[in-house]
Design a protein around this motif. Structure first.
Motif, mmCIF file in Angstrom:
data_model
loop_
_atom_site.group_PDB
_atom_site.id
_atom_site.type_symbol
_atom_site.label_atom_id
_atom_site.label_comp_id
_atom_site.label_asym_id
_atom_site.label_seq_id
_atom_site.Cartn_x
_atom_site.Cartn_y
_atom_site.Cartn_z
ATOM 1 N N LEU A 10 0.835 -1.195 0.000
ATOM 2 C CA LEU A 10 0.000 0.000 0.000
ATOM 3 C C LEU A 10 0.875 1.252 0.000
ATOM 4 O O LEU A 10 0.616 2.209 -0.746
ATOM 5 N N VAL A 11 1.921 1.229 0.790
ATOM 6 C CA VAL A 11 2.848 2.359 0.814
ATOM 7 C C VAL A 11 3.545 2.499 -0.539
ATOM 8 O O VAL A 11 3.648 3.609 -1.077
ATOM 9 N N LEU A 12 3.992 1.363 -1.097
ATOM 10 C CA LEU A 12 4.636 1.407 -2.413
ATOM 11 C C LEU A 12 3.681 1.920 -3.480
ATOM 12 O O LEU A 12 4.072 2.708 -4.351
ATOM 13 N N LEU A 13 2.424 1.473 -3.421
ATOM 14 C CA LEU A 13 1.444 1.964 -4.394
ATOM 15 C C LEU A 13 1.268 3.481 -4.278
ATOM 16 O O LEU A 13 1.180 4.179 -5.291
ATOM 17 N N ALA A 14 1.228 3.980 -3.053
ATOM 18 C CA ALA A 14 1.108 5.424 -2.872
ATOM 19 C C ALA A 14 2.307 6.139 -3.500
ATOM 20 O O ALA A 14 2.152 7.176 -4.153
ATOM 21 N N VAL A 15 3.495 5.562 -3.339
ATOM 22 C CA VAL A 15 4.692 6.144 -3.954
ATOM 23 C C VAL A 15 4.582 6.092 -5.479
ATOM 24 O O VAL A 15 4.841 7.081 -6.170
ATOM 25 N N PHE A 16 4.206 4.925 -6.004
ATOM 26 C CA PHE A 16 4.050 4.789 -7.456
ATOM 27 C C PHE A 16 3.040 5.787 -8.004
ATOM 28 O O PHE A 16 3.289 6.456 -9.004
ATOM 29 N N PHE A 17 1.880 5.864 -7.349
ATOM 30 C CA PHE A 17 0.859 6.797 -7.823
ATOM 31 C C PHE A 17 1.328 8.238 -7.681
ATOM 32 O O PHE A 17 0.999 9.083 -8.515
ATOM 33 N N GLY A 18 2.114 8.515 -6.659
ATOM 34 C CA GLY A 18 2.673 9.854 -6.497
ATOM 35 C C GLY A 18 3.593 10.219 -7.654
ATOM 36 O O GLY A 18 3.662 11.384 -8.064
ATOM 37 N N GLN A 19 4.287 9.219 -8.205
ATOM 38 C CA GLN A 19 5.189 9.459 -9.326
ATOM 39 C C GLN A 19 4.442 9.699 -10.638
ATOM 40 O O GLN A 19 5.028 10.212 -11.584
ATOM 41 N N THR A 20 3.176 9.336 -10.693
ATOM 42 C CA THR A 20 2.425 9.497 -11.941
ATOM 43 C C THR A 20 1.995 10.939 -12.174
ATOM 44 O O THR A 20 1.558 11.264 -13.280
ATOM 45 N N GLY A 21 2.090 11.774 -11.149
ATOM 46 C CA GLY A 21 1.631 13.148 -11.308
ATOM 47 C C GLY A 21 0.138 13.220 -11.543
ATOM 48 O O GLY A 21 -0.345 14.132 -12.186
#
Length: 175
Positions: A10-21
C-alpha cells in the motif's frame, strides 16, 4: 491476511501513484503492474501449496515456520533499523517486478494457508485477494493525494507486519 501481508504494498502503491503526477494513463500502468505482480505471487503460492500436498499431512503444519521466520526476520530488521526501500519508477513492468519481489512474505504466508484450505478455499482466497488488490490500488491512489496519511502509514504500518506474521505462523504450527 491480505491486508496484513500487503501493508508495505500500500505504501509502495502510494509512492508509485505519487510518481504518476495524477496522470490517469500512468496510473493505469501502475494498476496493471500491481495486478501482474500480484498474479505472479498467487501463481507461485498456488504451485507451492499444490507441492505441499505431496507432503504427509502431519508435515503441513510445519509450513507455519515460513511466516514465523519471515515475521521474526521483519522484526529483526525493524529492531536493527533496516527495511529502507528506494522508490522505483512507476512503469508497468517496474511495478510488477517490485510487487513480486516484495511478495516474499505473501508467498511465505499464502503457501501454508492454501495448502490447508484445499482447492475450494484456495479459490475463495484468490478471489478475495484480487478484490483486495483493486481496493489497495484505490487506496494507494487516495494516499498519493494525501501525503499526511501516507506519512503516517509508512511510519507505523511496518510495525504491524512482524507481529501478524509471527501470529499466523504460530496458528498454522499449532492448528
Amino acid at each position: 491476511m491480505f491486508a496484513v501481508t500487503n501493508i508495505d504494498d500500500l505504501v509502495l502503491l502510494a509512492v508509485f501513484f505519487g510518481q504518476t503526477g495524477r496522470n490517469r494513463a500512468a496510473a493505469a500502468r501502475v494498476v496493471a503492474g500491481q495486478f501482474l505482480g500480484f498474479a505472479a505471487i498467487l501463481a507461485v503460492s498456488v504451485l507451492g501449496a499444490l507441492g505441499a500436498g505431496l507432503l504427509p499431512e502431519s508435515a503441513i503444519r510445519y509450513l507455519g515456520l515460513l511466516p514465523l521466520a519471515l515475521g521474526l526476520k521483519a522484526a529483526w530488521a525493524l529492531w536493527r533499523g533496516g527495511d529502507d526501500e528506494p522508490a522505483p519508477a512507476a512503469g508497468l513492468w517496474q511495478v510488477a517486478a517490485v510487487t513480486f519481489a516484495n511478495g516474499g512474505d505473501n508467498i511465505g504466508v499464502y503457501v501454508p494457508v492454501f495448502a490447508v484450505a484445499g482447492v475450494g478455499g484456495m479459490t475463495g482466497y484468490i478471489v478475495v485477494f484480487l478484490i483486495g488488490t483493486a481496493v489497495w490500488c484505490a487506496l494507494g491512489w487516495f494516499l498519493a493525494g494525501h501525503p499526511v496519511v501516507a506519512k503516517v502509514l509508512s511510519r507505523w504500518g511496518h510495525l504491524v507486519l512482524p507481529v501478524v506474521l509471527v501470529g499466523i505462523g504460530l496458528v498454522i504450527l499449532f492448528s
